[in-house]
Design a protein around this motif. Structure first.
Motif, PDB file in Angstrom:
ATOM      1  N   GLN A 106      54.302  58.562  43.908  1.00  0.00           N
ATOM      2  CA  GLN A 106      53.007  59.067  44.359  1.00  0.00           C
ATOM      3  C   GLN A 106      51.903  58.054  44.079  1.00  0.00           C
ATOM      4  O   GLN A 106      51.010  57.847  44.905  1.00  0.00           O
ATOM      5  CB  GLN A 106      52.696  60.402  43.672  1.00  0.00           C
ATOM      6  N   SER A 107      51.971  57.409  42.926  1.00  0.00           N
ATOM      7  CA  SER A 107      50.962  56.410  42.579  1.00  0.00           C
ATOM      8  C   SER A 107      51.021  55.220  43.528  1.00  0.00           C
ATOM      9  O   SER A 107      49.993  54.711  43.973  1.00  0.00           O
ATOM     10  CB  SER A 107      51.178  55.920  41.138  1.00  0.00           C
ATOM     11  N   GLU A 108      52.256  54.779  43.831  1.00  0.00           N
ATOM     12  CA  GLU A 108      52.421  53.655  44.758  1.00  0.00           C
ATOM     13  C   GLU A 108      51.896  54.011  46.149  1.00  0.00           C
ATOM     14  O   GLU A 108      51.270  53.194  46.827  1.00  0.00           O
ATOM     15  CB  GLU A 108      53.897  53.259  44.835  1.00  0.00           C
ATOM     16  N   THR A 109      52.153  55.266  46.585  1.00  0.00           N
ATOM     17  CA  THR A 109      51.680  55.713  47.895  1.00  0.00           C
ATOM     18  C   THR A 109      50.163  55.696  47.952  1.00  0.00           C
ATOM     19  O   THR A 109      49.564  55.238  48.926  1.00  0.00           O
ATOM     20  CB  THR A 109      52.200  57.135  48.197  1.00  0.00           C
ATOM     21  N   LYS A 110      49.517  56.187  46.899  1.00  0.00           N
ATOM     22  CA  LYS A 110      48.057  56.192  46.849  1.00  0.00           C
ATOM     23  C   LYS A 110      47.496  54.774  46.888  1.00  0.00           C
ATOM     24  O   LYS A 110      46.503  54.499  47.551  1.00  0.00           O
ATOM     25  CB  LYS A 110      47.574  56.918  45.590  1.00  0.00           C
ATOM     26  N   LEU A 111      48.156  53.872  46.163  1.00  0.00           N
ATOM     27  CA  LEU A 111      47.710  52.476  46.161  1.00  0.00           C
ATOM     28  C   LEU A 111      47.860  51.860  47.545  1.00  0.00           C
ATOM     29  O   LEU A 111      47.013  51.095  47.999  1.00  0.00           O
ATOM     30  CB  LEU A 111      48.508  51.673  45.135  1.00  0.00           C
ATOM     31  N   ASP A 112      48.968  52.192  48.230  1.00  0.00           N
ATOM     32  CA  ASP A 112      49.187  51.688  49.584  1.00  0.00           C
ATOM     33  C   ASP A 112      48.092  52.181  50.526  1.00  0.00           C
ATOM     34  O   ASP A 112      47.594  51.424  51.359  1.00  0.00           O
ATOM     35  CB  ASP A 112      50.555  52.140  50.115  1.00  0.00           C
ATOM     36  N   ILE A 113      47.748  53.457  50.422  1.00  0.00           N
ATOM     37  CA  ILE A 113      46.703  54.047  51.272  1.00  0.00           C
ATOM     38  C   ILE A 113      45.370  53.361  51.019  1.00  0.00           C
ATOM     39  O   ILE A 113      44.648  52.994  51.959  1.00  0.00           O
ATOM     40  CB  ILE A 113      46.593  55.573  51.013  1.00  0.00           C
ATOM     41  N   GLU A 114      45.038  53.165  49.750  1.00  0.00           N
ATOM     42  CA  GLU A 114      43.771  52.515  49.409  1.00  0.00           C
ATOM     43  C   GLU A 114      43.747  51.077  49.918  1.00  0.00           C
ATOM     44  O   GLU A 114      42.739  50.616  50.446  1.00  0.00           O
ATOM     45  CB  GLU A 114      43.562  52.551  47.891  1.00  0.00           C
ATOM     46  N   SER A 115      44.875  50.378  49.764  1.00  0.00           N
ATOM     47  CA  SER A 115      44.954  48.982  50.228  1.00  0.00           C
ATOM     48  C   SER A 115      44.782  48.904  51.738  1.00  0.00           C
ATOM     49  O   SER A 115      44.120  48.005  52.262  1.00  0.00           O
ATOM     50  CB  SER A 115      46.303  48.370  49.838  1.00  0.00           C
ATOM     51  N   GLU A 116      45.382  49.855  52.449  1.00  0.00           N
ATOM     52  CA  GLU A 116      45.305  49.858  53.908  1.00  0.00           C
ATOM     53  C   GLU A 116      43.866  50.105  54.370  1.00  0.00           C
ATOM     54  O   GLU A 116      43.355  49.417  55.249  1.00  0.00           O
ATOM     55  CB  GLU A 116      46.239  50.935  54.470  1.00  0.00           C
ATOM     56  N   LEU A 117      43.213  51.092  53.758  1.00  0.00           N
ATOM     57  CA  LEU A 117      41.826  51.391  54.111  1.00  0.00           C
ATOM     58  C   LEU A 117      40.920  50.208  53.795  1.00  0.00           C
ATOM     59  O   LEU A 117      40.048  49.834  54.596  1.00  0.00           O
ATOM     60  CB  LEU A 117      41.357  52.638  53.349  1.00  0.00           C
ATOM     61  N   TYR A 118      41.138  49.608  52.635  1.00  0.00           N
ATOM     62  CA  TYR A 118      40.368  48.426  52.236  1.00  0.00           C
ATOM     63  C   TYR A 118      40.521  47.307  53.269  1.00  0.00           C
ATOM     64  O   TYR A 118      39.553  46.659  53.663  1.00  0.00           O
ATOM     65  CB  TYR A 118      40.861  47.958  50.861  1.00  0.00           C
ATOM     66  N   ALA A 119      41.750  47.108  53.729  1.00  0.00           N
ATOM     67  CA  ALA A 119      42.022  46.043  54.705  1.00  0.00           C
ATOM     68  C   ALA A 119      41.337  46.316  56.036  1.00  0.00           C
ATOM     69  O   ALA A 119      40.749  45.413  56.641  1.00  0.00           O
ATOM     70  CB  ALA A 119      43.528  45.899  54.909  1.00  0.00           C
ATOM     71  N   PHE A 120      41.387  47.575  56.505  1.00  0.00           N
ATOM     72  CA  PHE A 120      40.759  47.924  57.779  1.00  0.00           C
ATOM     73  C   PHE A 120      39.257  47.649  57.753  1.00  0.00           C
ATOM     74  O   PHE A 120      38.703  47.016  58.660  1.00  0.00           O
ATOM     75  CB  PHE A 120      40.991  49.405  58.107  1.00  0.00           C
ATOM     76  N   ILE A 121      38.599  48.155  56.695  1.00  0.00           N
ATOM     77  CA  ILE A 121      37.141  48.032  56.618  1.00  0.00           C
ATOM     78  C   ILE A 121      36.733  46.577  56.469  1.00  0.00           C
ATOM     79  O   ILE A 121      35.789  46.108  57.122  1.00  0.00           O
ATOM     80  CB  ILE A 121      36.587  48.871  55.440  1.00  0.00           C
ATOM     81  N   ASN A 122      37.440  45.844  55.635  1.00  0.00           N
ATOM     82  CA  ASN A 122      37.084  44.439  55.433  1.00  0.00           C
ATOM     83  C   ASN A 122      37.370  43.583  56.661  1.00  0.00           C
ATOM     84  O   ASN A 122      36.688  42.578  56.878  1.00  0.00           O
ATOM     85  CB  ASN A 122      37.808  43.882  54.205  1.00  0.00           C
ATOM     86  N   THR A 123      38.328  43.981  57.466  1.00  0.00           N
ATOM     87  CA  THR A 123      38.574  43.273  58.729  1.00  0.00           C
ATOM     88  C   THR A 123      37.326  43.331  59.604  1.00  0.00           C
ATOM     89  O   THR A 123      36.906  42.318  60.187  1.00  0.00           O
ATOM     90  CB  THR A 123      39.766  43.900  59.480  1.00  0.00           C
ATOM     91  N   ILE A 124      36.729  44.524  59.704  1.00  0.00           N
ATOM     92  CA  ILE A 124      35.513  44.692  60.511  1.00  0.00           C
ATOM     93  C   ILE A 124      34.346  43.922  59.903  1.00  0.00           C
ATOM     94  O   ILE A 124      33.630  43.193  60.604  1.00  0.00           O
ATOM     95  CB  ILE A 124      35.162  46.187  60.640  1.00  0.00           C
ATOM     96  N   LEU A 125      34.148  44.056  58.598  1.00  0.00           N
ATOM     97  CA  LEU A 125      33.013  43.397  57.936  1.00  0.00           C
ATOM     98  C   LEU A 125      33.139  41.873  58.010  1.00  0.00           C
ATOM     99  O   LEU A 125      32.151  41.179  58.285  1.00  0.00           O
ATOM    100  CB  LEU A 125      32.927  43.852  56.472  1.00  0.00           C
ATOM    101  N   ASN A 126      34.334  41.357  57.777  1.00  0.00           N
ATOM    102  CA  ASN A 126      34.540  39.900  57.821  1.00  0.00           C
ATOM    103  C   ASN A 126      34.371  39.356  59.234  1.00  0.00           C
ATOM    104  O   ASN A 126      33.793  38.276  59.434  1.00  0.00           O
ATOM    105  CB  ASN A 126      35.931  39.547  57.284  1.00  0.00           C
TER     106      ASN A 126
END
Length: 218
Positions: free
Chosen positions: A8-28
């Motif tokens: 469950q912890s790994e899944t949450k980290l994966d979700i957070e990493s994915e969201l972080y990547a999406f948003i930073n793709t737009i900002l960058n």
């Protein structure tokens, strides 16, 4: 039990990493565009592709009952998220105003002000668009033009939902053109059933185009 907690912890980290990547793709991409490192067309394409990924990501969150607002707060990522949303809305406004006849621009720019929905709302809008497409095609096949007021209302509803979705202005114009052709010709058509089949087929092709834009199939 320990293994389950770790999963469950790994899944949450994966979700957070994915969201972080999406948003930073737009900002960058936006920062590179402002500095002239990337061109306008590439920038808009990059943002639109990321919007599609975010829609699917939000649908996944919704299906798994994960609250995006709480997730953003936990990640301390709210400011960055809404900066990305502002960029998405700017892209939508540009798409409405570009490559249009001069007399149409004021109307389209006015329409662009309606696009104030966030990616948080897009899964719901996606479902509304899908449902309305299907209901409209079923209404035409089952009731034909005997329920023309219902058919017209469904066309208007579909147009309204597409207006709320960034990057769908081309599909919205197709739906408006199908509706316009139907209204102008349905009373003078000799073979009504054949004409209904044509309208339904055009709607179905547009619906498939909507699905393909989001990569919701296959």
């Amino acid at each position: 039990m320990v293994e389950e907690n770790n999963f469950q912890s790994e899944t949450k980290l994966d979700i957070e990493s994915e969201l972080y990547a999406f948003i930073n793709t737009i900002l960058n991409a936006y920062e590179k565009f402002k500095k002239g490192i990337i061109k306008d067309n590439f920038f808009q394409k990059k943002v639109r592709n990321t919007i599609n990924d975010l829609v699917k990501f939000n649908i996944y969150l919704d299906e798994n009952k994960i609250n995006l607002s709480k997730l953003l707060k936990k990640m301390n990522f709210i400011t960055q998220y809404y900066k990305a949303i502002e960029i998405i809305n700017k892209i939508s406004a540009l798409e409405f105003s570009g490559a249009l006849p001069e007399e149409s621009r004021s109307e389209k720019l006015q329409d662009s002000k309606v696009i104030n929905s966030t990616v948080l709302e897009l899964p719901g809008i996606t479902l509304e668009i899908t449902s309305t497409f299907i209901t409209l095609m079923d209404a035409l096949k089952l009731k034909g033009f005997h329920e023309i007021e219902l058919v017209n209302k469904l066309f208007y509803d579909l147009n309204g939902f597409l207006k709320k979705f960034p990057g769908m202005d081309d599909l919205r114009r197709k739906v408006k053109n199908i509706h316009k052709r139907m209204v102008s010709k349905y009373q003078d058509i000799e073979n009504v059933n054949l004409f209904i089949e044509e309208i339904v087929d055009e709607l179905y092709q547009t619906f498939k185009e909507f699905q393909n834009k989001l990569n919701l199939k296959g």
